[in-house]
Design an enzyme around this catalytic site. Structure first.
Site, PDB file in Angstrom:
ATOM      1  N   ASP A 126       0.927  -1.215   0.026  1.00 51.90           N
ATOM      2  CA  ASP A 126      -0.090  -0.004  -0.034  1.00 51.90           C
ATOM      3  C   ASP A 126       0.896   1.249  -0.032  1.00 51.90           C
ATOM      4  O   ASP A 126       1.109   1.725   1.083  1.00 51.90           O
ATOM      5  CB  ASP A 126      -0.816   0.151   1.331  1.00 51.90           C
ATOM      6  CG  ASP A 126      -1.918   1.259   1.190  1.00 51.90           C
ATOM      7  OD1 ASP A 126      -2.344   1.510   0.058  1.00 51.90           O
ATOM      8  OD2 ASP A 126      -2.089   1.740   2.383  1.00 51.90           O
ATOM      9  N   ILE A 127       1.341   1.499  -1.095  1.00 49.40           N
ATOM     10  CA  ILE A 127       2.281   2.751  -1.437  1.00 49.40           C
ATOM     11  C   ILE A 127       1.378   3.940  -2.109  1.00 49.40           C
ATOM     12  O   ILE A 127       1.024   3.540  -3.377  1.00 49.40           O
ATOM     13  CB  ILE A 127       3.545   2.354  -2.155  1.00 49.40           C
ATOM     14  CG1 ILE A 127       4.496   1.488  -1.185  1.00 49.40           C
ATOM     15  CG2 ILE A 127       4.186   3.615  -2.597  1.00 49.40           C
ATOM     16  CD1 ILE A 127       5.543   0.704  -1.805  1.00 49.40           C
ATOM     17  N   GLU A 128       1.172   4.831  -1.281  1.00 51.79           N
ATOM     18  CA  GLU A 128       0.188   5.726  -2.354  1.00 51.79           C
ATOM     19  C   GLU A 128       0.863   7.102  -2.595  1.00 51.79           C
ATOM     20  O   GLU A 128       0.271   8.374  -2.559  1.00 51.79           O
ATOM     21  CB  GLU A 128      -1.237   6.004  -1.358  1.00 51.79           C
ATOM     22  CG  GLU A 128      -1.952   4.668  -1.142  1.00 51.79           C
ATOM     23  CD  GLU A 128      -3.208   4.786  -0.553  1.00 51.79           C
ATOM     24  OE1 GLU A 128      -3.722   5.963  -0.665  1.00 51.79           O
ATOM     25  OE2 GLU A 128      -3.743   3.962  -0.021  1.00 51.79           O
ATOM     26  N   GLN A 129       2.254   7.097  -2.416  1.00 47.75           N
ATOM     27  CA  GLN A 129       3.203   8.143  -2.802  1.00 47.75           C
ATOM     28  C   GLN A 129       3.124   8.575  -4.066  1.00 47.75           C
ATOM     29  O   GLN A 129       2.804   7.935  -5.120  1.00 47.75           O
ATOM     30  CB  GLN A 129       4.708   7.787  -2.209  1.00 47.75           C
ATOM     31  CG  GLN A 129       4.869   7.466  -0.808  1.00 47.75           C
ATOM     32  CD  GLN A 129       5.971   6.845  -0.549  1.00 47.75           C
ATOM     33  OE1 GLN A 129       6.934   6.868  -1.036  1.00 47.75           O
ATOM     34  NE2 GLN A 129       5.805   5.586   0.099  1.00 47.75           N
TER      35      GLN A 129
END
Ligand SMILES: *[C@@H]1O[C@H](CO)[C@@H](O)[C@H](O)[C@H]1NC(C)=O
Ligand SMILES: *[C@@H]1O[C@H](CO)[C@@H](O)[C@H](O)[C@H]1NC(C)=O
Ligand SMILES: *[C@@H]1O[C@H](CO)[C@@H](O)[C@H](O)[C@H]1NC(C)=O
Ligand SMILES: *[C@@H]1O[C@H](CO)[C@@H](O)[C@H](O)[C@H]1NC(C)=O
Length: 365
Positions: A126-129
């Site tokens: 879950d990488i929302e960068q």
């Protein structure tokens, strides 16, 4: 059929030796429940759990995977395995820290060790960068997913590696990722078909969290890029947004204060996220009662707070979710899931019980 444990059993001590120093002692009453669950690639019902005890009241007859985003709960792990459901870690890391391949490898082996120690069946990344196509992070992210998947599949046979993406691949929230590369590199994408007003470029007014047509457009975009529908799980919201209206017109237009987000002048950050359970407690006593927007195919309502401000609340309910779930079926997507399982009212109160059951039911109409 899912097979919760292997065909042969070994004494626990020997298993731990074979598993190496990373494998922790099994906290389950039945030590077989510490074996990884291996799925068959059938229809997914993917549940995010953020902690607390409510998982005991989930509809386990539906769940195939739980993404454990709360504190590690061994009891939840044992229970999920007893139901033949997978339970996976949360994976997040600042992207600038994984551009260097050696650091990437170190991060991945940490995750694999943790999964083994906690008897988990994979990882949800879950990488929302923010990322753009010209940055080193763009390629490093695709490599991270590929290398994580390879390591998990090798070290924990049958394990699952998934990646969370925005409702559309069109650089939502400045997340310009190599979506086809990432989809190829993992088991499937969890598409977060919510927060769809995170960047409002037109009228700064309250709208649905996950409007029906906008949601479908997102999937068609992923599929048009060449991503197999079987690599897409639809995420639906079990929460809504409560907006304070600067002005509320008679025809239900609620204008918002301008809160910018990642380059857009207006955003759902002007509102407050509210769990479905809390929404159901408020809606009947609201000014408007339940209203239905025929264009967005979403329920909403309006109320006045103690300071005299008008609010408009947009959310999803069994009616709006089952429309989207019907598309999941007809388009042949891999499955459905929600953010998050804890958001319903799991009290034993009769009306709440019925509403909660209807939400679980709406996932698989
Ligand atoms: C792309 O990302 C890099 C690294 O994050 C940044 O330095 C650069 O300014 C970004 N370029 C654009 C056009 O946004
Ligand atoms: C996306 O990733 C795939 C697989 O690594 C690669 O072949 C492709 O060139 C990448 N696309 C772009 C635009 O970099
Ligand atoms: C609020 O809406 C009303 C009716 O739609 C309109 O007459 C009025 O000018 C609006 N006020 C503001 C501050 O936008
Ligand atoms: C709210 O109203 C609906 C429809 O009249 C009813 O079915 C429901 O039980 C009510 N909810 C609560 C919490 O009383």
């Amino acid at each position: 059929m899912r097979r919760p444990w292997g065909r042969w059993l070994l004494p626990l001590g020997l298993l731990q030796l074979l598993g190496g120093p990373a494998a922790g002692a099994c906290p389950c009453q039945d030590p077989r429940l510490c074996h990884p669950v291996t799925g068959t690639g059938g229809f997914e019902v993917f549940v995010f759990d953020v902690g607390k005890e409510t998982w005991k009241s989930y509809d386990w007859s539906k769940i195939t995977t739980v993404a454990a985003f709360g504190k590690y709960d061994p009891e939840l792990m044992c229970y999920a395995h007893s139901k033949g459901s997978r339970i996976v870690l949360k994976g997040d890391v600042p992207l600038k820290e994984i551009v260097d391949p050696a650091k990437r490898t170190a991060w991945i082996s940490q995750q694999v060790d943790l999964a083994k120690k906690q008897h988990m069946d994979g990882i949800n990344i879950d990488i929302e960068q923010e990322v753009n196509e010209t940055s080193p992070e763009y390629h490093a992210l695709t490599d991270l997913v590929k290398e994580t998947t390879d390591a998990f599949h090798r070290e924990i046979p049958g394990s699952q590696v998934t990646f969370d993406v925005a409702w559309s691949p069109a650089c939502i929230d400045k997340r310009c990722y190599n979506y086809t590369g990432i989809a190829d590199a993992c088991d499937f994408l969890f598409v977060m078909s919510y927060d769809e007003q995170s960047q409002i470029w037109t009228d700064c007014i309250a709208k649905a969290n996950a409007p029906y047509l906008q949601t479908l457009v997102g999937y068609e975009e992923y599929i048009t890029m060449g991503i197999d529908p079987k690599k897409l799980v639809m995420g639906v919201p079990w929460y809504g947004y409560d907006y304070v209206c600067q002005n509320l017109s008679k025809d239900h237009v609620c204008s918002l204060s301008k809160v910018p987000f990642r380059g857009a002048p207006c955003s759902d950050a002007a509102g407050r996220q509210v769990p479905y359970g809390a929404i159901m407690k408020q809606v009947n006593s609201s000014l408007s009662g339940v209203l239905w927007d025929e264009v967005q195919k979403s329920p909403f309502y309006e109320y006045k707070d103690s300071l005299g401000h008008f609010h408009q609340v947009w959310y999803d309910d069994p009616r709006s979710i089952s429309l989207k779930a019907a598309y999941v079926k007809s388009r042949g997507l891999r499955g459905i899931g929600m953010w998050n399982g804890n958001n319903l009212d799991y009290s034993r109160e009769a009306v709440a019980e019925q509403q909660t059951e209807a939400m679980w039911q709406a996932l698989t109409p």
